[in-house]
Design a protein around this motif. Structure first.
Motif, PDB file in Angstrom:
ATOM      1  N   ASP A  38      36.682  36.349  10.164  1.00 57.48           N
ATOM      2  CA  ASP A  38      36.007  35.224  10.106  1.00 57.48           C
ATOM      3  C   ASP A  38      35.442  35.283   8.553  1.00 57.48           C
ATOM      4  O   ASP A  38      34.271  34.713   8.429  1.00 57.48           O
ATOM      5  N   TRP A  39      36.567  35.364   7.616  1.00 52.93           N
ATOM      6  CA  TRP A  39      36.183  35.296   6.391  1.00 52.93           C
ATOM      7  C   TRP A  39      35.902  33.874   5.776  1.00 52.93           C
ATOM      8  O   TRP A  39      35.163  33.579   4.899  1.00 52.93           O
ATOM      9  N   GLY A  40      36.341  33.003   6.626  1.00 49.79           N
ATOM     10  CA  GLY A  40      36.248  31.387   6.312  1.00 49.79           C
ATOM     11  C   GLY A  40      34.452  31.151   6.364  1.00 49.79           C
ATOM     12  O   GLY A  40      34.134  30.226   5.539  1.00 49.79           O
ATOM     13  N   TYR A  41      33.766  31.818   7.007  1.00 45.41           N
ATOM     14  CA  TYR A  41      32.416  31.699   7.079  1.00 45.41           C
ATOM     15  C   TYR A  41      31.403  32.877   6.292  1.00 45.41           C
ATOM     16  O   TYR A  41      30.479  32.477   6.010  1.00 45.41           O
ATOM     17  N   SER A  42      32.315  33.742   5.824  1.00 47.36           N
ATOM     18  CA  SER A  42      31.529  34.853   5.144  1.00 47.36           C
ATOM     19  C   SER A  42      30.808  34.314   4.046  1.00 47.36           C
ATOM     20  O   SER A  42      29.949  35.087   3.679  1.00 47.36           O
ATOM     21  N   TRP A  43      31.027  33.542   3.151  1.00 48.87           N
ATOM     22  CA  TRP A  43      30.360  33.207   2.011  1.00 48.87           C
ATOM     23  C   TRP A  43      28.919  32.631   2.364  1.00 48.87           C
ATOM     24  O   TRP A  43      28.154  32.705   1.723  1.00 48.87           O
ATOM     25  N   ILE A  44      28.674  32.088   3.405  1.00 49.74           N
ATOM     26  CA  ILE A  44      27.407  31.370   3.719  1.00 49.74           C
ATOM     27  C   ILE A  44      26.371  32.452   3.969  1.00 49.74           C
ATOM     28  O   ILE A  44      25.333  32.237   3.138  1.00 49.74           O
ATOM     29  N   PRO A  45      26.436  33.389   4.624  1.00 48.35           N
ATOM     30  CA  PRO A  45      25.151  34.641   4.834  1.00 48.35           C
ATOM     31  C   PRO A  45      25.490  35.242   3.352  1.00 48.35           C
ATOM     32  O   PRO A  45      24.694  36.217   3.403  1.00 48.35           O
ATOM     33  N   VAL A  46      26.087  34.935   2.288  1.00 50.39           N
ATOM     34  CA  VAL A  46      25.946  35.524   0.854  1.00 50.39           C
ATOM     35  C   VAL A  46      25.210  34.545   0.121  1.00 50.39           C
ATOM     36  O   VAL A  46      24.482  34.748  -0.456  1.00 50.39           O
ATOM     37  N   VAL A  47      25.874  33.501  -0.037  1.00 45.43           N
ATOM     38  CA  VAL A  47      25.478  32.434  -1.053  1.00 45.43           C
ATOM     39  C   VAL A  47      23.944  31.925  -0.586  1.00 45.43           C
ATOM     40  O   VAL A  47      23.234  31.766  -1.205  1.00 45.43           O
ATOM     41  N   ALA A  64      24.129  41.796   1.732  1.00 42.05           N
ATOM     42  CA  ALA A  64      24.695  43.183   2.023  1.00 42.05           C
ATOM     43  C   ALA A  64      24.854  43.443   3.573  1.00 42.05           C
ATOM     44  O   ALA A  64      25.757  44.047   3.792  1.00 42.05           O
ATOM     45  N   ARG A  65      23.659  43.035   4.272  1.00 44.20           N
ATOM     46  CA  ARG A  65      23.571  43.193   5.692  1.00 44.20           C
ATOM     47  C   ARG A  65      24.991  42.527   6.331  1.00 44.20           C
ATOM     48  O   ARG A  65      25.469  42.966   7.208  1.00 44.20           O
ATOM     49  N   ALA A 100      12.199  49.841  -1.637  1.00 39.25           N
ATOM     50  CA  ALA A 100      12.828  49.452  -0.370  1.00 39.25           C
ATOM     51  C   ALA A 100      13.182  47.897  -0.544  1.00 39.25           C
ATOM     52  O   ALA A 100      12.656  47.141   0.212  1.00 39.25           O
ATOM     53  N   HIS A 101      14.016  47.554  -1.338  1.00 38.52           N
ATOM     54  CA  HIS A 101      14.420  46.363  -1.395  1.00 38.52           C
ATOM     55  C   HIS A 101      15.389  45.908  -0.453  1.00 38.52           C
ATOM     56  O   HIS A 101      15.465  44.755   0.506  1.00 38.52           O
ATOM     57  N   LEU A 102      16.465  46.843  -0.127  1.00 41.44           N
ATOM     58  CA  LEU A 102      17.459  46.893   0.992  1.00 41.44           C
ATOM     59  C   LEU A 102      18.414  45.544   1.040  1.00 41.44           C
ATOM     60  O   LEU A 102      18.814  45.175   2.205  1.00 41.44           O
ATOM     61  N   ASN A 103      18.130  44.752   0.144  1.00 42.08           N
ATOM     62  CA  ASN A 103      18.763  43.332   0.131  1.00 42.08           C
ATOM     63  C   ASN A 103      18.994  42.924  -1.185  1.00 42.08           C
ATOM     64  O   ASN A 103      18.004  42.484  -2.094  1.00 42.08           O
ATOM     65  N   ALA A 123      24.993  49.676   3.246  1.00 40.09           N
ATOM     66  CA  ALA A 123      25.548  48.693   4.790  1.00 40.09           C
ATOM     67  C   ALA A 123      26.632  49.080   5.021  1.00 40.09           C
ATOM     68  O   ALA A 123      26.971  49.165   6.374  1.00 40.09           O
ATOM     69  N   PHE A 124      27.798  49.304   4.402  1.00 37.95           N
ATOM     70  CA  PHE A 124      29.132  49.797   4.594  1.00 37.95           C
ATOM     71  C   PHE A 124      29.084  51.196   5.422  1.00 37.95           C
ATOM     72  O   PHE A 124      29.508  51.193   6.412  1.00 37.95           O
ATOM     73  N   THR A 125      28.220  51.963   4.778  1.00 40.33           N
ATOM     74  CA  THR A 125      28.301  53.257   5.630  1.00 40.33           C
ATOM     75  C   THR A 125      27.461  53.300   6.957  1.00 40.33           C
ATOM     76  O   THR A 125      27.827  53.768   7.910  1.00 40.33           O
TER      77      THR A 125
END
Length: 236
Positions: free
Chosen positions: A208-217, A187-188, A61-64, A93-95
């Motif tokens: 808001d793709w301009g912000y989207s890299w922050i919750p990934v990186v 993923a979330r 159960a990594h889930l992340n 997460a997509f589903t």
């Protein structure tokens, strides 16, 4: 069930229950409208707990992706399974996000705020500041990974670990989540943001793709730092 399918199912369940609580609190004419931050944070903690109980014995159960990468760095997870786990988590997460959209289908048209519709799917900062927002996600995920490794180094009564991890999520959300909404999981945030971009949600506005890299990186950096710190402190 294979470990990859388990990661898919567990992450789907996590997003369905976690983002479902956000939808209930934000979308118009929901019976739980305006429930507030405490309800959302507790719901995310319970979602993590249930998802771990569901698939923990199969996949861990990594889930992340941040957890998967951190466990790989700490030597507790094989390198050749990392890509498969991350793909399964993103697909789950997509589903899960699509299921949230379907579950609240009549409420999207009733809700005027594009920001609230986006918030159901992904995070956004309370105060937009790239360095501060990135640092918030790094710190919160560092705490998450370090605490999970601490938990794994201790012996608890059988079946108790998922409850402890769920409590950890609630603690992080209450203490550190007010700045960015504590994605702490690429993923979330990334996969549901893509769902928001693709679905025909009325009046949804931009994703808001301009912000989207922050919750990934941010979570990836924090996860790696947490794993390295654990190894430095405890020699594992």
């Amino acid at each position: 069930m294979t470990p990859y399918l388990a990661e898919f199912f567990g992450t789907m369940l996590l997003i369905l229950l976690g983002e479902g609580s956000v939808a209930g609190a934000l979308l118009k004419n929901s019976k739980s409208e305006n429930d507030g931050w405490l309800t959302i944070v507790v719901a995310w903690g319970l979602a993590v707990t249930i998802a771990i109980y569901a698939v923990g014995s199969i996949s861990g159960a990594h889930l992340n992706p941040a957890i998967t990468l951190a466990l790989c760095i700490s030597g507790d997870f094989p390198v050749d399974q990392v890509a498969g786990y991350i793909i399964a988590q993103l697909a789950g997460a997509f589903t899960g996000a699509i299921l949230v959209w379907l579950h609240y289908l009549p409420h999207w048209n009733k809700t005027d705020s594009a920001a609230k519709k986006l918030a159901v799917f992904c995070t956004a900062p309370a105060i937009r500041s790239t360095p501060a927002n990135l640092l918030s996600e790094v710190i919160a995920t560092l705490v998450l990974v370090l605490a999970i490794l601490f938990i794994g180094a201790n012996e608890f009564a059988a079946g108790l670990n998922p409850l402890i991890v769920g409590g950890l999520i609630i603690s992080i959300g209450l203490s550190l989540g007010g700045t960015t909404g504590f994605a702490i999981n690429p993923a979330r945030d990334l996969a549901p943001r893509l769902v928001h971009a693709l679905l025909p949600i009325p009046g949804k506005g931009p994703s808001d793709w301009g912000y989207s890299w922050i919750p990934v990186v941010g979570p990836i950096i924090g996860g790696v730092m947490g794993a390295w710190l654990f190894k430095a402190l405890f020699g594992h």
